[in-house]
Motif scaffolding. Sequence first.
Motif, PDB file in Angstrom:
ATOM      1  N   VAL A 658     -65.591 -24.969  19.329  1.00  0.00           N
ATOM      2  CA  VAL A 658     -64.586 -24.811  20.370  1.00  0.00           C
ATOM      3  C   VAL A 658     -64.141 -26.151  20.949  1.00  0.00           C
ATOM      4  N   ASP A 659     -64.943 -27.216  20.773  1.00  0.00           N
ATOM      5  CA  ASP A 659     -64.527 -28.542  21.221  1.00  0.00           C
ATOM      6  C   ASP A 659     -63.276 -29.024  20.487  1.00  0.00           C
ATOM      7  N   GLN A 660     -62.984 -28.442  19.319  1.00  0.00           N
ATOM      8  CA  GLN A 660     -61.807 -28.840  18.539  1.00  0.00           C
ATOM      9  C   GLN A 660     -60.536 -28.125  18.983  1.00  0.00           C
ATOM     10  N   LEU A 661     -60.647 -27.150  19.864  1.00  0.00           N
ATOM     11  CA  LEU A 661     -59.492 -26.352  20.266  1.00  0.00           C
ATOM     12  C   LEU A 661     -58.455 -27.204  20.981  1.00  0.00           C
ATOM     13  N   ARG A 662     -57.199 -27.067  20.562  1.00  0.00           N
ATOM     14  CA  ARG A 662     -56.101 -27.811  21.177  1.00  0.00           C
ATOM     15  C   ARG A 662     -54.981 -26.889  21.662  1.00  0.00           C
ATOM     16  N   ALA A 663     -54.751 -25.796  20.963  1.00  0.00           N
ATOM     17  CA  ALA A 663     -53.586 -24.955  21.227  1.00  0.00           C
ATOM     18  C   ALA A 663     -53.881 -23.942  22.323  1.00  0.00           C
ATOM     19  N   PRO A 664     -52.914 -23.635  23.176  1.00  0.00           N
ATOM     20  CA  PRO A 664     -53.086 -22.578  24.186  1.00  0.00           C
ATOM     21  C   PRO A 664     -53.397 -21.240  23.517  1.00  0.00           C
ATOM     22  N   VAL A 665     -54.270 -20.468  24.142  1.00  0.00           N
ATOM     23  CA  VAL A 665     -54.684 -19.209  23.535  1.00  0.00           C
ATOM     24  C   VAL A 665     -54.666 -18.096  24.569  1.00  0.00           C
ATOM     25  N   LEU A 666     -54.136 -16.951  24.159  1.00  0.00           N
ATOM     26  CA  LEU A 666     -54.179 -15.721  24.945  1.00  0.00           C
ATOM     27  C   LEU A 666     -55.143 -14.770  24.250  1.00  0.00           C
ATOM     28  N   ALA A 667     -56.128 -14.260  24.978  1.00  0.00           N
ATOM     29  CA  ALA A 667     -57.053 -13.263  24.444  1.00  0.00           C
ATOM     30  C   ALA A 667     -56.728 -11.904  25.058  1.00  0.00           C
ATOM     31  N   VAL A 668     -56.741 -10.863  24.242  1.00  0.00           N
ATOM     32  CA  VAL A 668     -56.444  -9.504  24.690  1.00  0.00           C
ATOM     33  C   VAL A 668     -57.598  -8.611  24.252  1.00  0.00           C
ATOM     34  N   HIS A 669     -58.045  -7.736  25.162  1.00  0.00           N
ATOM     35  CA  HIS A 669     -59.183  -6.877  24.834  1.00  0.00           C
ATOM     36  C   HIS A 669     -59.078  -5.554  25.587  1.00  0.00           C
ATOM     37  N   GLY A 670     -59.597  -4.485  24.981  1.00  0.00           N
ATOM     38  CA  GLY A 670     -59.721  -3.205  25.660  1.00  0.00           C
ATOM     39  C   GLY A 670     -61.011  -3.165  26.459  1.00  0.00           C
ATOM     40  N   GLU A 671     -60.948  -2.638  27.677  1.00  0.00           N
ATOM     41  CA  GLU A 671     -62.123  -2.684  28.552  1.00  0.00           C
ATOM     42  C   GLU A 671     -63.295  -1.865  28.026  1.00  0.00           C
ATOM     43  N   HIS A 672     -63.031  -0.827  27.216  1.00  0.00           N
ATOM     44  CA  HIS A 672     -64.099   0.030  26.721  1.00  0.00           C
ATOM     45  C   HIS A 672     -64.452  -0.260  25.264  1.00  0.00           C
ATOM     46  N   ASN A 675     -67.083  -1.872  20.007  1.00  0.00           N
ATOM     47  CA  ASN A 675     -67.098  -2.373  18.638  1.00  0.00           C
ATOM     48  C   ASN A 675     -67.231  -3.898  18.697  1.00  0.00           C
ATOM     49  N   VAL A 676     -66.236  -4.557  19.254  1.00  0.00           N
ATOM     50  CA  VAL A 676     -66.314  -5.982  19.583  1.00  0.00           C
ATOM     51  C   VAL A 676     -66.269  -6.058  21.105  1.00  0.00           C
ATOM     52  N   PRO A 677     -67.383  -6.283  21.765  1.00  0.00           N
ATOM     53  CA  PRO A 677     -67.409  -6.249  23.233  1.00  0.00           C
ATOM     54  C   PRO A 677     -66.447  -7.255  23.850  1.00  0.00           C
ATOM     55  N   PRO A 678     -65.852  -6.932  25.012  1.00  0.00           N
ATOM     56  CA  PRO A 678     -64.885  -7.834  25.664  1.00  0.00           C
ATOM     57  C   PRO A 678     -65.448  -9.209  25.983  1.00  0.00           C
ATOM     58  N   THR A 679     -66.766  -9.331  26.079  1.00  0.00           N
ATOM     59  CA  THR A 679     -67.358 -10.638  26.342  1.00  0.00           C
ATOM     60  C   THR A 679     -67.051 -11.643  25.236  1.00  0.00           C
ATOM     61  N   GLU A 680     -66.718 -11.164  24.026  1.00  0.00           N
ATOM     62  CA  GLU A 680     -66.353 -12.081  22.948  1.00  0.00           C
ATOM     63  C   GLU A 680     -65.078 -12.844  23.289  1.00  0.00           C
ATOM     64  N   SER A 681     -64.112 -12.170  23.884  1.00  0.00           N
ATOM     65  CA  SER A 681     -62.892 -12.854  24.325  1.00  0.00           C
ATOM     66  C   SER A 681     -63.167 -13.708  25.548  1.00  0.00           C
ATOM     67  N   GLU A 682     -63.941 -13.170  26.475  1.00  0.00           N
ATOM     68  CA  GLU A 682     -64.140 -13.868  27.735  1.00  0.00           C
ATOM     69  C   GLU A 682     -64.838 -15.203  27.559  1.00  0.00           C
ATOM     70  N   GLN A 683     -65.861 -15.265  26.691  1.00  0.00           N
ATOM     71  CA  GLN A 683     -66.564 -16.533  26.538  1.00  0.00           C
ATOM     72  C   GLN A 683     -65.689 -17.579  25.846  1.00  0.00           C
ATOM     73  N   PHE A 684     -64.780 -17.147  24.971  1.00  0.00           N
ATOM     74  CA  PHE A 684     -63.875 -18.098  24.322  1.00  0.00           C
ATOM     75  C   PHE A 684     -62.860 -18.635  25.323  1.00  0.00           C
ATOM     76  N   VAL A 685     -62.314 -17.749  26.154  1.00  0.00           N
ATOM     77  CA  VAL A 685     -61.353 -18.180  27.172  1.00  0.00           C
ATOM     78  C   VAL A 685     -62.028 -19.117  28.174  1.00  0.00           C
ATOM     79  N   ARG A 686     -63.221 -18.782  28.576  1.00  0.00           N
ATOM     80  CA  ARG A 686     -63.935 -19.633  29.523  1.00  0.00           C
ATOM     81  C   ARG A 686     -64.168 -21.025  28.935  1.00  0.00           C
ATOM     82  N   ALA A 687     -64.603 -21.078  27.666  1.00  0.00           N
ATOM     83  CA  ALA A 687     -64.851 -22.363  27.024  1.00  0.00           C
ATOM     84  C   ALA A 687     -63.569 -23.179  26.895  1.00  0.00           C
ATOM     85  N   ALA A 688     -62.456 -22.503  26.584  1.00  0.00           N
ATOM     86  CA  ALA A 688     -61.175 -23.217  26.487  1.00  0.00           C
ATOM     87  C   ALA A 688     -60.799 -23.830  27.829  1.00  0.00           C
ATOM     88  N   ARG A 689     -60.911 -23.064  28.885  1.00  0.00           N
ATOM     89  CA  ARG A 689     -60.550 -23.569  30.210  1.00  0.00           C
ATOM     90  C   ARG A 689     -61.440 -24.739  30.620  1.00  0.00           C
TER      91      ARG A 689
END
Length: 734
Positions: A658-672, A675-689
């Motif tokens: 994730v240190d290589q990330l340069r481009a703006p990213v939007l993550a979208v997830h269903g709350e329920h 299958n792939v828990p929403p925390t997968e998106s949240e930790q990526f967004v947090r790391a980007a910020r």
Amino acid sequence: MPLEQTNLMDHVIATAGGSAAAPDAADRDAPPPAPAPVPVRMPDHRSADPPTLLTAHGCWYPSANPTGEHVAFICDRSGVPQLWSGPARGDGAHVLDGDPDPVTEVSWSPDGRWIAYTSAPGGGEHTRVLVVRPDGTGRQVLAGAEPGSSAHLGCWTRDGTALAVTVAQPSASGSEHTGAGHLPADADVAPAGPGAKAPGAAWSERGGPATLLGAGTANRAPAPDPAAPAQAAAGRPVPDVGPVRSGGLAAYLVDPDGANAPVLLYGEEGAASLRVCDTSPDGRFALVRRGPRGRREALVLDTASGRTTFALHVADGDPWIGRFSADARTVWLRSDTDREFAALLKVRLDEEGAGRAVSVAVERDRSALDLLSVPDHGRWALLAWNVHGATELESVGLPLADEDGGVGPRHRPVLPHEVVTRIAPLERGGLFAALAGSRRRPGIWELDQGLVPARAGWSARDEDAVPPGRPPVRPVPLRCRARDGLTLGGWYYRAPGRDPGRPAPCVIHLHGGPEEQERPVFSPLYHELLGRGLDVFAPDVRGSSGWGRSFVDADLGDGRFAAIDDVADCAAHVVALGYADPVRLGVMGRSYGGYLTMASLVWHPDLFRAGVAVCGMSDFSTFFAGTEPWIAQSATAKYGHPEHDRELLRALSPMSRVDQLRAPVLAVHGEHDTNVPPTESEQFVRAARERGVPARQLTLRNEGHEFLRADNRRLYRRAAADWLERHLDPTPPP
């Protein structure tokens, strides 16, 4: 004239004392992997149809009553997929279940008295099986009513007295993802790295050597397989499909009338999938599909003893993989055993259900059999072939009982649209088919005995796919070559009004799976992007279906690094053609495509200007720890073992780079989404910020891994298009 039949419930109870356990005494006494379902009565739906009905809507998954005069189907005219019913010829369709829970499967009983269906409460991943009478009365939950449990449809017995259902053991971790799914602010979740910890106590019982088939502990006796399982792709390790987490699946026969208690047909600890696809007319045998992705098996079970009499590798994709002949001496299977593309196989059985001979009945060069449907009488089969993403449908005559001849005459209708998604045969001849195409939403057609198609009156017209003024874009097929020489395919959509000779901003859209396939069907998301002046290229990178088993297996092990490079090679190809502007490229995808989006952004950080990752995995370690047990079991076969392959999975995880990330990213997830828990998106967004990269997350309420509600789908499309339009800066078409 209906076949003479035996009540399968009575047969199993009389011969097995109410239990279809394996013959070994210890297995017979062992508790089933999941408890028997407890039916729950529900209020009848007697209200009027929804007050708001959408003009632009879809109808799919048809299932006809025994006479073929009425059809049950799924329709989203109210904004959410619900159970509807209507006449075969006429336009008087109505809602049978007005609850807001999305419906995913439908099956009308052979005796016409019940309609069974699967729904997803709250839009989540835990589904339940219900039945309702054709007049809307008698509604009840047959399986999946218990908190934390999940169930899905199997087949009806041939006489309609019982329904097979698969029940999952209630998940102890399911409650972790029933709310908004946000990672607590004080949670200690670090990016995967050299010092990453093991997934935790839930993995303490994992172990054992890698195996290709036959994972877990099943309530079945082994049977010789006349066709050896296909080997892994050259140079790739065979993935470990040993048991992943606690949990199990069990298949029961349930009597919707309540006269008999549920009967266990089959159970398996640590199972990845399980579905009862058919029962023989005399009730002696059941056809079961089991196993993880890429390693599916068809089993013939003796229903009295639970003994497996025959097993054979079958294809991924549609779970309804075959049917018995009327005399139960033949099984027709959709299988790709020992071959690149799935074909129709004929399996001759002896009186005890053991395999005598396996032969190829119908095959096509470089085309896979996507769907197989055989009516109860077994005199013909309906076959849907995948020809580079489009469908060719045909009807073939099958030999009668005790005949060893080949298939009979073959008839191929001309279809009004490109893709068939479901086939519902009629005993009298003809069928109902769900069709989708590049210029319309899903709809249902009746094909008469001459296989001439006619759209059902309650199914939307082609011209109602979108509001007037901007018709859907028909895509063009593209082929490109990856850097290692592998040929890739896909579909290119050109924004209307674009100068053909002028490079345009382009979005590379990546499908899920990875075994899904990009097909030429109308996508409201693509329509939204094209309306913003953005081209769309939707490729099939390695791992996709439709191009042969070797292509599907080409991303196993460290081949996934090549799949990530495929995304960059596809972008380079459309740039080289002059279609896409090299400085205005975006990437987006859902599920596995969401993972590939995040991976592409960190492996090729200077290639894309923006990304939209939808329900994607950002760290395989946290994904395996948080997903459903049966999903983890299946994912292990595709991605690798979370302990034995820990270093490979760490290296493949976007969070590790994730240190290589340069481009703006939007993550979208269903709350329920469990299958792939929403925390997968949240930790990526947090790391980007934390690294100063613009990032946002959109969480959709009352949605799971699939976005099924019209208002949420609209919100998602517009948010994704706004994000990409802002960062790719398209010049409005003249």
